[in-house]
Design a protein around this motif. Structure first.
Motif, short mmCIF file in Angstrom:
data_model
loop_
_atom_site.label_atom_id
_atom_site.label_comp_id
_atom_site.label_asym_id
_atom_site.label_seq_id
_atom_site.Cartn_x
_atom_site.Cartn_y
_atom_site.Cartn_z
N ILE A 31 -1.42 1.86 7.40
CA ILE A 31 -0.82 1.10 6.28
C ILE A 31 -0.26 2.06 5.24
O ILE A 31 0.86 1.89 4.75
N PHE A 32 -1.05 3.06 4.89
CA PHE A 32 -0.65 4.03 3.86
C PHE A 32 0.65 4.72 4.26
O PHE A 32 1.60 4.78 3.48
N TYR A 33 0.70 5.25 5.49
CA TYR A 33 1.89 5.99 5.91
C TYR A 33 3.11 5.10 6.18
O TYR A 33 4.23 5.57 6.12
N GLN A 34 2.89 3.80 6.44
CA GLN A 34 4.03 2.89 6.55
C GLN A 34 4.73 2.76 5.19
O GLN A 34 5.95 2.75 5.12
N ASP A 35 3.91 2.65 4.15
CA ASP A 35 4.46 2.49 2.80
C ASP A 35 4.79 3.80 2.12
O ASP A 35 5.62 3.84 1.22
N VAL A 36 4.11 4.87 2.54
CA VAL A 36 4.27 6.18 1.89
C VAL A 36 4.45 7.26 2.96
O VAL A 36 3.53 8.03 3.24
N PRO A 37 5.63 7.33 3.57
CA PRO A 37 5.84 8.27 4.68
C PRO A 37 5.61 9.73 4.31
O PRO A 37 5.18 10.52 5.16
N GLY A 40 3.34 10.80 2.31
CA GLY A 40 1.92 11.03 2.05
C GLY A 40 1.55 11.22 0.59
O GLY A 40 0.43 11.57 0.28
N LYS A 41 2.49 10.97 -0.31
CA LYS A 41 2.23 11.13 -1.74
C LYS A 41 2.71 9.89 -2.48
O LYS A 41 3.90 9.72 -2.72
N LEU A 42 1.78 9.02 -2.82
CA LEU A 42 2.10 7.78 -3.52
C LEU A 42 2.20 8.06 -5.01
O LEU A 42 1.21 8.42 -5.65
N SER A 43 3.39 7.91 -5.56
CA SER A 43 3.60 8.17 -6.99
C SER A 43 3.14 6.99 -7.83
O SER A 43 2.98 5.87 -7.33
N GLU A 44 2.98 7.23 -9.11
CA GLU A 44 2.59 6.16 -10.03
C GLU A 44 3.65 5.06 -10.05
O GLU A 44 3.33 3.88 -10.03
N ALA A 45 4.91 5.45 -10.09
CA ALA A 45 6.00 4.46 -10.13
C ALA A 45 5.97 3.58 -8.88
O ALA A 45 6.15 2.36 -8.97
N GLU A 46 5.76 4.18 -7.71
CA GLU A 46 5.68 3.41 -6.47
C GLU A 46 4.48 2.46 -6.49
O GLU A 46 4.57 1.31 -6.07
N PHE A 47 3.36 2.96 -6.99
CA PHE A 47 2.16 2.14 -7.06
C PHE A 47 2.38 0.96 -8.00
O PHE A 47 2.03 -0.18 -7.68
N VAL A 48 2.95 1.21 -9.17
CA VAL A 48 3.20 0.15 -10.14
C VAL A 48 4.13 -0.90 -9.54
O VAL A 48 3.92 -2.11 -9.71
N GLU A 49 5.16 -0.46 -8.83
CA GLU A 49 6.09 -1.40 -8.20
C GLU A 49 5.38 -2.25 -7.15
O GLU A 49 5.55 -3.47 -7.09
N TYR A 50 4.58 -1.61 -6.30
CA TYR A 50 3.84 -2.35 -5.27
C TYR A 50 2.90 -3.36 -5.90
O TYR A 50 2.84 -4.51 -5.50
N PHE A 51 2.16 -2.93 -6.90
CA PHE A 51 1.21 -3.79 -7.59
C PHE A 51 1.93 -4.98 -8.21
O PHE A 51 1.46 -6.11 -8.13
N GLY A 52 3.08 -4.72 -8.81
CA GLY A 52 3.88 -5.78 -9.41
C GLY A 52 4.32 -6.82 -8.41
O GLY A 52 4.39 -8.01 -8.71
N ASN A 53 4.62 -6.38 -7.20
CA ASN A 53 5.02 -7.31 -6.14
C ASN A 53 3.85 -8.15 -5.65
O ASN A 53 4.02 -9.27 -5.19
N PHE A 54 2.65 -7.59 -5.73
CA PHE A 54 1.46 -8.29 -5.26
C PHE A 54 1.09 -9.42 -6.23
O PHE A 54 0.72 -10.51 -5.81
N TYR A 55 1.15 -9.15 -7.53
CA TYR A 55 0.85 -10.16 -8.55
C TYR A 55 2.17 -10.65 -9.15
O TYR A 55 2.65 -10.12 -10.13
#
Length: 193
Positions: free
Chosen positions: A38-44, A46-61
């Motif tokens: 799952i991690f590597y599908q979303d983060v090829p 291997g380094k998940l940035s804060e901006a990417e995390f915030v965007e993903y989280f925003g899509n979840f909620y």
């Protein structure tokens, strides 16, 4: 041949990380492999940035306001980014997910302390606690029916002084963990279930 060699090298690297990290989590090997996939599908890279995390989280909620989502997402990112280097690695991701999904209360509260320490000074104030709980409650209200802001504030107003026995208005990590673990009312509304 360059692409094939690159993919083989990447696969070996991932297996190496998994062999070191997997045994230090609460996941069985197949579960750790699932989370790695799952991690590597979303983060090829291997380094998940804060901006990417915030965007993903925003899509979840989707139904909470953007300010709440962004603020809470940044705090959660900080809790995952244990070495504070500005990105979440596979190792940090697996440890975070393991703690949240399978950790015991102590492990979850250690993780939550980072989440609640809004300014990163190693202390949690009553305002920090109420602020994070309000953000989390805002998201829960939209998804699963949280409690009212007045009820939440009343719980924090009652419980915080019981934890802050010295009356300093700020809790260190040990105080936070011990106090919250004794407070059934706080445990019920904490984002660590």
């Amino acid at each position: 041949m360059g692409i094939l060699w690159s993919k083989l090298k990447e696969s070996r690297e991932r297996k190496k990380v998994l062999s070191k990290v997997g045994p230090t989590t609460h996941f069985a090997r197949h579960e750790a492999e699932y989370w790695m996939k799952i991690f590597y599908q979303d983060v090829p890279n291997g380094k998940l940035s804060e901006a990417e995390f915030v965007e993903y989280f925003g899509n979840f909620y989707t139904s909470a306001d953007d300010g709440s989502k962004t603020t809470l997402a940044r705090q959660i990112f900080k809790a995952f980014d244990r070495n504070n280097n500005g990105h979440v690695s596979l190792r940090e991701y697996l440890h975070g997910m393991s703690t949240l999904l399978r950790g015991n209360t102590l492990e979850k509260l250690e993780w939550a302390f980072i989440l609640f320490d809004l300014d990163g000074d190693g202390l949690v104030s009553k305002e920090d606690m109420e602020g994070v709980l309000m953000l989390y409650n805002d998201l829960r209200t939209n998804k699963e029916g949280g409690i009212s802001e007045e009820q939440l504030a009343a719980i924090v107003d009652h419980e915080f002084p019981l934890i802050d026995r010295a009356g300093k208005g700020r809790l260190g990590k040990r105080q936070f963990i011990e106090g919250v673990s004794r407070s059934h009312r706080l445990l019920e509304i904490m984002p660590i279930r």
